[in-house]
Design a protein around this motif. Structure first.
Motif, short mmCIF file in Angstrom:
data_model
loop_
_atom_site.label_atom_id
_atom_site.label_comp_id
_atom_site.label_asym_id
_atom_site.label_seq_id
_atom_site.Cartn_x
_atom_site.Cartn_y
_atom_site.Cartn_z
N GLU A 47 0.59 -1.35 0.20
CA GLU A 47 -0.07 0.30 -0.23
C GLU A 47 0.81 1.12 -0.18
O GLU A 47 1.48 0.80 0.66
N THR A 48 0.43 2.64 -0.02
CA THR A 48 1.00 3.80 -0.76
C THR A 48 0.86 4.26 0.99
O THR A 48 0.43 4.23 1.67
N PRO A 49 1.46 5.30 1.07
CA PRO A 49 1.81 5.99 2.23
C PRO A 49 0.58 7.00 2.32
O PRO A 49 -0.04 6.90 3.66
N ALA A 50 0.08 7.28 1.16
CA ALA A 50 -1.40 8.46 1.36
C ALA A 50 -1.98 6.85 2.10
O ALA A 50 -2.91 7.66 3.21
N GLU A 51 -2.50 5.93 1.46
CA GLU A 51 -3.05 5.01 1.64
C GLU A 51 -2.50 4.17 3.55
O GLU A 51 -3.87 4.66 4.37
N PHE A 52 -1.83 4.44 3.99
CA PHE A 52 -1.40 3.95 5.45
C PHE A 52 -1.84 5.77 6.39
O PHE A 52 -2.70 5.67 7.50
N LYS A 53 -2.11 6.99 5.75
CA LYS A 53 -2.28 7.93 6.35
C LYS A 53 -4.29 7.99 6.61
O LYS A 53 -4.15 8.22 7.92
N VAL A 54 -4.60 7.49 5.86
CA VAL A 54 -5.90 7.71 5.57
C VAL A 54 -6.01 6.33 7.12
O VAL A 54 -6.95 6.69 7.84
N ALA A 55 -5.42 5.39 6.64
CA ALA A 55 -6.03 4.17 7.90
C ALA A 55 -5.55 4.37 9.01
O ALA A 55 -6.68 3.42 10.05
N PHE A 56 -4.83 5.33 9.78
CA PHE A 56 -3.63 5.75 10.56
C PHE A 56 -5.11 6.68 11.47
O PHE A 56 -5.38 6.11 12.26
N ASP A 57 -5.62 7.29 10.60
CA ASP A 57 -7.07 7.48 11.38
C ASP A 57 -7.76 7.01 11.53
O ASP A 57 -9.30 7.04 12.60
N ARG A 58 -7.91 6.42 10.61
CA ARG A 58 -9.53 5.00 10.60
C ARG A 58 -9.65 4.16 12.11
O ARG A 58 -10.22 3.87 13.03
N ILE A 59 -8.02 3.56 12.84
CA ILE A 59 -7.39 2.85 13.19
C ILE A 59 -8.35 3.34 14.76
O ILE A 59 -8.61 2.71 15.61
N ASN A 60 -7.88 5.11 14.27
CA ASN A 60 -7.80 5.54 16.15
C ASN A 60 -9.56 6.06 16.07
O ASN A 60 -9.65 5.95 17.22
#
Length: 189
Positions: A47-60
């Protein structure tokens, strides 16, 4: 390699269960700030870094939307005054996508780096005890996320106690996969 990973997992488990949480007996409550990914690195993911940044917000967000499953208060046996994700959302939003990925499977954070991350957390200097989970390495090849659980004085940002921990990642989709490792960390509290 499997023996080394198993040994690392057992050592981490012993560290998690051997923590002294006596200071929490005197605490009436604490403020929970979620997962800080500001210094995290990702290894071996497609996955791309941009996808990870979205996932980080969704995990929180899971701490709000799935409170029974991700219940820090229940595991610690201390009332959580507030789940304040604003601070971690602010620092996670500032993650440089070009620095998120790594080829170093030994990546970790030093004690000094942990202190700096806590100091940078914008908690508005509220008095009390704060809890933040700091992500270190999300290793897709090993399906394992490593974290630092940190209790700190929210007014002075002095670390009261912290320990290294981690959890096996599992689930479908980027968010659920890494949220699985957070679920394991919370269960080890």
């Amino acid at each position: 390699m499997k023996k080394l990973f198993t040994l690392l997992f057992l050592a981490t488990s012993m560290i998690c269960f051997g923590q002294n949480k006596n200071f929490l007996k005197e605490a009436e409550s604490l403020n929970f700030y979620g997962v800080d990914y500001s210094a995290a690195k990702v290894f071996g993911a497609a996955e791309t870094p941009a996808e990870f940044k979205v996932a980080f917000d969704r995990i929180n967000q899971l701490f709000i939307t799935e409170t029974k499953k991700y219940d820090v208060s229940k595991k610690l046996k201390v009332r959580v005054n507030e789940i304040s994700l604003d601070a971690v959302n602010q620092v996670n939003g500032a993650i440089n996508p070009q620095k998120l990925m790594t080829t170093d499977t030994n990546y970790t954070l030093s004690e000094e780096q942990i202190k700096q991350i806590v100091k940078a957390l914008p908690t508005q200097n509220q008095p009390g005890i704060g809890l933040v989970i700091i992500a270190k390495l999300l290793n897709k090849a090993e399906a394992y996320g490593s974290y630092q659980v940190v209790f700190f004085n929210t007014d002075t940002k002095e670390i009261i106690q912290d320990w290294a921990t981690g959890g096996k990642a599992r689930g479908f989709g980027l968010r659920n996969y890494w949220a699985g490792s957070i679920y394991k960390v919370i269960n080890n509290l």
